[in-house]
Design an enzyme around this catalytic site. Structure first.
Site, short mmCIF file in Angstrom:
data_model
loop_
_atom_site.label_atom_id
_atom_site.label_comp_id
_atom_site.label_asym_id
_atom_site.label_seq_id
_atom_site.Cartn_x
_atom_site.Cartn_y
_atom_site.Cartn_z
N THR A 4 0.81 -1.15 -0.06
CA THR A 4 -0.09 -0.13 0.00
C THR A 4 0.75 1.19 -0.05
O THR A 4 1.86 1.21 0.65
CB THR A 4 -0.77 -0.21 1.18
OG1 THR A 4 -1.64 1.16 1.34
CG2 THR A 4 0.03 -0.28 2.39
N ASP A 5 0.21 2.41 -0.33
CA ASP A 5 1.11 3.80 -0.45
C ASP A 5 1.16 4.12 1.05
O ASP A 5 1.89 5.02 1.38
CB ASP A 5 0.23 4.65 -1.42
CG ASP A 5 -1.24 5.00 -1.01
OD1 ASP A 5 -1.74 4.28 0.21
OD2 ASP A 5 -1.68 5.89 -1.43
N GLU A 6 0.17 3.58 1.94
CA GLU A 6 0.35 4.14 3.20
C GLU A 6 1.75 4.00 3.98
O GLU A 6 2.13 4.44 5.13
CB GLU A 6 -0.70 3.35 4.13
CG GLU A 6 -2.18 3.81 3.70
CD GLU A 6 -3.27 3.51 4.47
OE1 GLU A 6 -3.01 3.26 5.77
OE2 GLU A 6 -4.56 3.58 3.84
N TYR A 10 -1.93 -0.47 10.92
CA TYR A 10 -2.12 -1.22 9.79
C TYR A 10 -0.71 -0.77 8.60
O TYR A 10 -0.24 -1.75 8.26
CB TYR A 10 -3.06 -0.58 8.98
CG TYR A 10 -3.32 -1.28 7.50
CD1 TYR A 10 -3.34 -2.40 6.99
CD2 TYR A 10 -3.43 -0.06 6.47
CE1 TYR A 10 -3.38 -2.66 5.77
CE2 TYR A 10 -3.27 -0.35 5.45
CZ TYR A 10 -3.40 -1.47 4.77
OH TYR A 10 -3.15 -1.94 3.35
N LYS A 43 1.97 -3.19 7.32
CA LYS A 43 2.39 -3.38 5.77
C LYS A 43 3.92 -3.14 5.44
O LYS A 43 4.41 -3.74 4.71
CB LYS A 43 1.53 -2.59 5.24
CG LYS A 43 -0.06 -3.12 4.78
CD LYS A 43 -0.30 -4.61 4.33
CE LYS A 43 -0.05 -4.58 2.86
NZ LYS A 43 -0.41 -5.94 2.44
P1 NAD Z 1 -9.74 -7.24 1.99
O1 NAD Z 1 -10.03 -7.00 3.45
O2 NAD Z 1 -11.04 -6.89 1.20
O3 NAD Z 1 -9.50 -8.81 1.72
C1 NAD Z 1 -8.66 -9.37 2.36
C2 NAD Z 1 -8.58 -11.03 2.15
O4 NAD Z 1 -7.43 -11.55 2.79
C3 NAD Z 1 -9.95 -11.56 2.66
O5 NAD Z 1 -10.44 -12.33 1.63
C4 NAD Z 1 -9.57 -12.13 3.91
O6 NAD Z 1 -10.26 -13.35 4.18
C5 NAD Z 1 -8.18 -12.61 3.48
N1 NAD Z 1 -7.33 -13.02 4.91
C6 NAD Z 1 -7.19 -12.02 5.73
N2 NAD Z 1 -6.37 -12.60 6.59
C7 NAD Z 1 -5.95 -13.97 6.28
C8 NAD Z 1 -5.40 -14.83 6.71
N3 NAD Z 1 -4.72 -14.73 7.90
N4 NAD Z 1 -4.95 -15.80 6.02
C9 NAD Z 1 -5.43 -16.06 4.89
N5 NAD Z 1 -6.30 -15.08 4.31
C10 NAD Z 1 -6.67 -13.97 4.85
O7 NAD Z 1 -8.57 -6.67 1.45
P2 NAD Z 1 -8.36 -5.69 0.06
O8 NAD Z 1 -8.74 -4.19 0.05
O9 NAD Z 1 -8.87 -6.50 -1.10
O10 NAD Z 1 -6.76 -5.48 0.06
C11 NAD Z 1 -6.05 -6.79 -0.43
C12 NAD Z 1 -4.40 -6.38 -0.54
O11 NAD Z 1 -4.30 -5.25 -0.93
C13 NAD Z 1 -4.06 -6.18 1.15
O12 NAD Z 1 -2.69 -6.80 1.25
C14 NAD Z 1 -3.97 -4.74 1.35
O13 NAD Z 1 -3.05 -4.33 1.97
C15 NAD Z 1 -3.52 -4.21 -0.19
N6 NAD Z 1 -4.03 -2.94 -0.52
C16 NAD Z 1 -5.37 -2.68 -0.51
C17 NAD Z 1 -5.70 -0.99 -1.03
C18 NAD Z 1 -7.35 -0.76 -0.87
O14 NAD Z 1 -7.58 0.43 -1.26
N7 NAD Z 1 -8.16 -1.88 -0.44
C19 NAD Z 1 -4.91 -0.31 -1.50
C20 NAD Z 1 -3.70 -0.78 -1.57
C21 NAD Z 1 -2.98 -2.10 -1.16
O1 DAU Z 2 -4.07 3.82 0.58
C1 DAU Z 2 -4.43 2.49 0.37
C2 DAU Z 2 -5.06 2.12 1.40
O2 DAU Z 2 -6.34 2.72 1.52
C3 DAU Z 2 -5.11 0.70 1.78
O3 DAU Z 2 -3.90 0.27 2.11
C4 DAU Z 2 -6.25 0.21 2.83
O4 DAU Z 2 -6.36 -1.21 2.99
C5 DAU Z 2 -7.63 0.69 2.74
O5 DAU Z 2 -8.57 0.56 3.68
C6 DAU Z 2 -7.38 2.34 2.39
O6 DAU Z 2 -7.19 3.12 3.64
P1 DAU Z 2 -7.86 4.39 4.06
O7 DAU Z 2 -8.06 4.41 5.35
O8 DAU Z 2 -7.64 5.60 3.12
O9 DAU Z 2 -9.58 4.06 3.58
P2 DAU Z 2 -11.08 4.08 4.48
O10 DAU Z 2 -11.88 3.74 3.01
O11 DAU Z 2 -10.94 3.67 5.40
O12 DAU Z 2 -10.87 5.78 4.26
C7 DAU Z 2 -10.90 6.78 3.28
C8 DAU Z 2 -10.81 8.15 3.89
O13 DAU Z 2 -12.08 8.45 4.39
C9 DAU Z 2 -9.90 8.28 5.24
O14 DAU Z 2 -9.25 9.52 4.86
C10 DAU Z 2 -10.57 8.20 6.47
C11 DAU Z 2 -12.25 8.65 5.64
N1 DAU Z 2 -13.36 7.88 6.33
C12 DAU Z 2 -13.56 6.71 6.48
C13 DAU Z 2 -14.49 5.94 7.07
C14 DAU Z 2 -14.51 4.60 6.78
C15 DAU Z 2 -14.51 8.92 6.80
O15 DAU Z 2 -14.09 9.95 6.80
N2 DAU Z 2 -15.35 8.11 7.36
C16 DAU Z 2 -15.64 6.91 7.30
O16 DAU Z 2 -16.58 6.18 7.92
#
Ligand code: NAD
Ligand code: DAU
Length: 351
Positions: free
Chosen positions: A132-134, A157, A161
């Site tokens: 992730t970019d975080e 988190y 990562k």
């Molecule tokens: P998600 O939470 O929707 O899905 C995670 C999946 O991993 C689920 O299917 C869950 O069952 C599985 N999982 C969790 N813990 C596990 C374990 N211990 N063993 C086996 N399976 C397990 O997540 P997502 O948003 O699809 O993110 C997927 C990946 O991409 C993550 O590594 C996250 O850090 C990364 N990522 C997400 C975003 C985003 O915006 N969602 C952005 C950048 C990177």
């Molecule tokens: O940048 C990549 C990341 O983006 C991924 O690595 C994470 O897995 C993914 O969850 C996401 O993280 P964020 O914290 O940015 O996403 P989230 O959707 O939780 O929140 C987006 C923005 O909105 C953040 O600034 C927090 C804010 N927020 C979030 C929620 C859930 C609100 O203001 N209200 C809310 O209820």
């Protein structure tokens, strides 16, 4: 089958889009989806590909060292695309240890299993870690994260990562494991669990519930449509250089409040409401602890070296996303009640 590719976290949001793309695009690959089916994992996301001959599911937890070794011994994967993780920042604030277990220890279990299986003969093998970019921390009003930006994670988190990224690089340098890493910005699109901002807001607007905006809504995120991320993952998996990192972003920055106002307009249209109706639900609430101010990604390296670019404009992406959620009410109801994950978890228990 030419190759076996193990995809972890394939039942989750991004993972299910990656599995679908790989199953459909590469009939010669055996795609093995390994997932623990946590609250975020839902095999319903993959109903359209689950009976494909080149697809298999195995329920396993990456924190379980023995189970992971067994999977590697049985299936002998040629490549790993590792997405399984605890992914929600707010959950990491209330339960950091769960993030250390899955994101750090789980990743090390996979790295060890790949190293032990491939040994010195790792020609043609690849361990691809999705990050992730975080990990880069928080930006001020200007500038972008590049692959050279120093790590500065600030939530449990992002620290977990960042830690897993370091482990992946350490296994590359120490054991010569062929690895590649990508760091992506915020994804949105179908099948995202409704605890994340966009699907949570869609669900609340639909049910006339308040939309919680943390703080003043001034934090900035760079949004990318999930299928564009999946395409980038395919490209990096096949064409990326070992030991390299690629940043992926949408070049699409929004403050949270502007994003939600835009979403409210789209929802008003989709639901046939008067313009401005949904925006009345916007409610400012207590800020997230340690809330990162701004993320913005420079994807120049990926674009120049591998020719990737996002295919969708945000307006189109958000309309598609709203249409999907409104057309899949049962999916939303079921993930919120936990019905599907319970059903599927029972089907696969003891396998
Ligand atoms: P998600 O939470 O929707 O899905 C995670 C999946 O991993 C689920 O299917 C869950 O069952 C599985 N999982 C969790 N813990 C596990 C374990 N211990 N063993 C086996 N399976 C397990 O997540 P997502 O948003 O699809 O993110 C997927 C990946 O991409 C993550 O590594 C996250 O850090 C990364 N990522 C997400 C975003 C985003 O915006 N969602 C952005 C950048 C990177
Ligand atoms: O940048 C990549 C990341 O983006 C991924 O690595 C994470 O897995 C993914 O969850 C996401 O993280 P964020 O914290 O940015 O996403 P989230 O959707 O939780 O929140 C987006 C923005 O909105 C953040 O600034 C927090 C804010 N927020 C979030 C929620 C859930 C609100 O203001 N209200 C809310 O209820």
């Amino acid at each position: 089958m030419e190759k076996t590719i193990l995809i972890t976290g394939g039942a989750g949001f991004i993972g299910s889009h990656v599995v679908r793309l790989m199953v459909q695009k590469y009939p010669g690959y055996r795609i093995l989806n390994l997932d623990a089916l946590t609250y975020a994992g839902n095999l319903e996301n993959l109903k359209d590909v689950e009976s494909s001959v080149n697809y298999e599911f195995v329920k396993a937890d990456i924190t379980d060292e023995k189970a992971i070794k067994k999977v590697f011994d049985t299936y002998k994967p040629d490549g790993v695309i590792h997405l399984a993780a605890e992914s929600h920042v707010d959950r990491s604030i209330s339960d950091p240890l769960a993030f250390i277990r899955s994101n750090v220890i789980g990743t090390v279990n996979l790295l060890n299993a790949a190293r032990d299986l491939w040994g010195v003969n790792s020609e043609g093998k690849r361990f691809y870690h999705i990050s992730t970019d975080e990990v880069y921390g928080s930006l001020g009003a200007t500038g972008f994260f590049t692959e050279e930006t120093a790590y500065d994670p600030r939530s449990p988190y992002s620290a977990s990562k960042a830690s897993s990224d370091h482990m992946v690089r350490a296994w590359h340098h120490t054991y010569n494991l062929p690895v590649v890493i990508s760091n992506c910005s915020n994804n949105y699109g179908p099948n995202q669990f409704p605890e994340k901002l966009i699907p949570l807001a869609i669900n609340n607007i639909k049910h006339n519930k308040n939309i919680p905006i943390y703080g003043k809504g001034e934090n900035v995120r760079d949004w990318l449509y999930v299928e564009d991320h999946a395409v980038a993952i395919d490209l990096i998996f096949h064409k990326g250089q070992n030991g390299e990192t690629y940043n992926i972003g949408g070049n699409n920055e929004w403050t949270n409040i502007d994003l939600i106002r835009k979403l409210c307009e789209v929802m008003d249209k989709a639901l046939g409401r008067q313009s401005g109706e949904s925006a009345k639900l916007i409610t400012f609430v207590k800020d997230r602890a340690g809330h990162d101010k701004r993320y913005a990604i420079d994807s120049g390296k990926l674009m120049k070296e591998l020719g990737w670019e996002p295919s969708l404009q945000f307006e189109e992406g958000i309309e598609k996303t709203v249409d999907w959620y409104l057309g899949n009410e049962d999916w939303l109801k079921n993930v919120l009640s936990g019905d599907y994950s319970n059903y599927y978890a029972q089907q696969y228990d003891g396998r």
